[in-house]
Write an enzyme that holds these catalytic residues in place. Structure first.
Site, short mmCIF file in Angstrom:
data_model
loop_
_atom_site.label_atom_id
_atom_site.label_comp_id
_atom_site.label_asym_id
_atom_site.label_seq_id
_atom_site.Cartn_x
_atom_site.Cartn_y
_atom_site.Cartn_z
N TRP A 100 -10.64 -16.17 -31.32
CA TRP A 100 -11.04 -17.54 -31.37
C TRP A 100 -9.97 -18.40 -30.51
CZ3 TRP A 100 -15.54 -18.31 -32.75
CH2 TRP A 100 -16.35 -17.60 -33.88
N ASP A 167 -6.18 -24.66 -35.20
CA ASP A 167 -7.44 -24.41 -35.57
C ASP A 167 -7.07 -23.76 -36.89
OD1 ASP A 167 -9.69 -23.08 -36.40
OD2 ASP A 167 -9.97 -22.03 -34.47
N LYS A 191 -15.75 -21.93 -44.22
CA LYS A 191 -15.09 -20.81 -44.79
C LYS A 191 -14.16 -21.34 -45.92
CE LYS A 191 -15.23 -18.81 -40.37
NZ LYS A 191 -14.99 -19.12 -39.02
#
Ligand SMILES: *Cc1c(COP(=O)(O)O)cnc(C)c1O
Length: 356
Positions: A100, A167, A191
């Site tokens: 990511w 993030d 999530k």
């Protein structure tokens, strides 16, 4: 009972499912489904307002920080962040701690000059780099607080005089920290906060509006701030599920309280991985994630048998990401301690049935 260890979309509290399901049939006793309900109504404005307020409260945000509910997932933030914070000649420091993070770096190259200040790529991202320097002129330092695929987590948030951008898709609201030290935080909701379809952005409004670039209307954070996350039709149902989950989290005692349980759950599972003769962890012990626990078997030939055994016992979603292999158990906020105890008991039974 099924035990859902999926990495995302992932488990949410049962009462959130129940309330969300009821609202699909009859929202607030209106006789209408939440799915057919207008976003420019007092009832939905109140939901958006409460979701925003709960985020502010649970994160203890100061007045400079704004909370946005946007479309496009964390992946869209990979481009939207540099588009709003970098001119083409500006540098920004990026930490390369996983797939990511690498995707965020790739997008930043379209809008500025990202500089990779550290990387754990050559060790398959099994640790968090500790020694690195951030150039003074970097507009911001970008970190991925929890690396969902590899199971590593920044236990200490780096201290920097530069602006800090994170993030937090897979560990937002799972542990206490001073969220105000970040100038920008983004996270896909699916999530730890709610249903897929909404992305949370927390931004210090003072860092915006400093660029020469023209920013497309839908990409400019300032427009979303001005319109209270209703610049266009918001993902109504996804925002609603976030609001329900945030209410639930507040009822649990907030971030400090959930952090204690998260620590307990992770310790229980890591202790078993370390004790059990069949299993071993995949990352540096000090960087182990409390959210995504990655492990493999000493004898890789037994992995299929263990996965089958777990599946037979209603354990879902523990197959590891293909870039790590083995297993990954995601222990997000809504995962009860009892399900982790159950997974541990299944690992112990499997060890007894399959002595090494
Ligand atoms: C899942 C994840 C993403 C991607 O999120 P999308 O909402 O699917 O775009 C980005 N970063 C991290 C750390 C993630 O865990």
């Amino acid at each position: 009972m099924v035990h859902n260890f999926n990495a995302g979309p992932s488990i949410l509290p049962k009462e959130v499912f129940e309330e969300a399901a009821a609202a699909v049939l009859n929202f607030n006793n209106t006789g209408l489904s939440i799915l057919e309900y207008g976003h420019r109504t007092a009832a939905f404005e109140a939901i958006m307002q409460e979701a925003r307020q709960l985020m502010r409260e649970l994160m203890a945000l100061d007045e400079q920080h704004e909370v946005l509910f946007l479309h496009g997932g964390a992946s869209t933030q990979f481009m939207q962040v540099p588009m709003n914070l970098l001119d083409l000649k500006d540098t920004a420091a990026y930490t390369d701690t996983g797939v990511w993070a690498a995707k965020a770096i790739k997008e930043a190259k379209l809008f500025g000059k990202p500089e990779v200040v550290c990387s754990s790529k050559d060790k398959n991202y099994t640790f968090i780099p500790k020694d690195f320097a951030v150039p003074n002129d970097a507009k911001y330092l970008h970190i991925t607080t929890n690396n969902t695929i590899y199971g590593t987590q920044w236990k200490k948030i780096p201290v920097t005089s530069n602006s800090l951008v994170a993030d937090m898709s897979s560990d937002i609201l799972s542990r206490s920290m001073n969220f105000n030290v970040f100038d920008l935080i983004y996270a896909g909701a699916q999530k730890n906060i709610g249903a897929a379809g909404v992305t949370i952005v927390v931004v210090n409004k003072n860092i915006l509006g400093k660029l020469k670039r023209n920013i497309p209307t839908m990409m400019d954070y300032r427009n979303h701030i001005a319109e209270g996350s209703m610049l266009n039709t918001p993902p109504v149902f996804a925002v609603y599920t976030c609001m329900l989950t945030l209410r639930w989290l507040k009822k649990q005692g907030g971030v400090n309280a959930i952090e204690k349980i998260n620590n307990q759950k992770a310790a229980l599972l890591y202790n078993e991985i370390d004790r059990n003769t069949l299993f071993k962890g995949t990352v540096a012990v000090e960087d182990r994630s409390n959210m995504n626990v990655c492990f493999v078997m000493n004898d890789a030939n037994k992995e299929k048998a263990f996965l089958d055994y777990a599946t037979q016992h209603q354990i879902i979603g523990i197959k590891g990401h293909r870039s790590v292999g083995g297993f990954r158990a995601s222990l997000y906020n809504a995962m009860p301690l009892s399900s982790v105890e159950y997974l541990v008991s299944i690992m112990q039974q499997f060890e007894q049935n399959n002595p090494s």
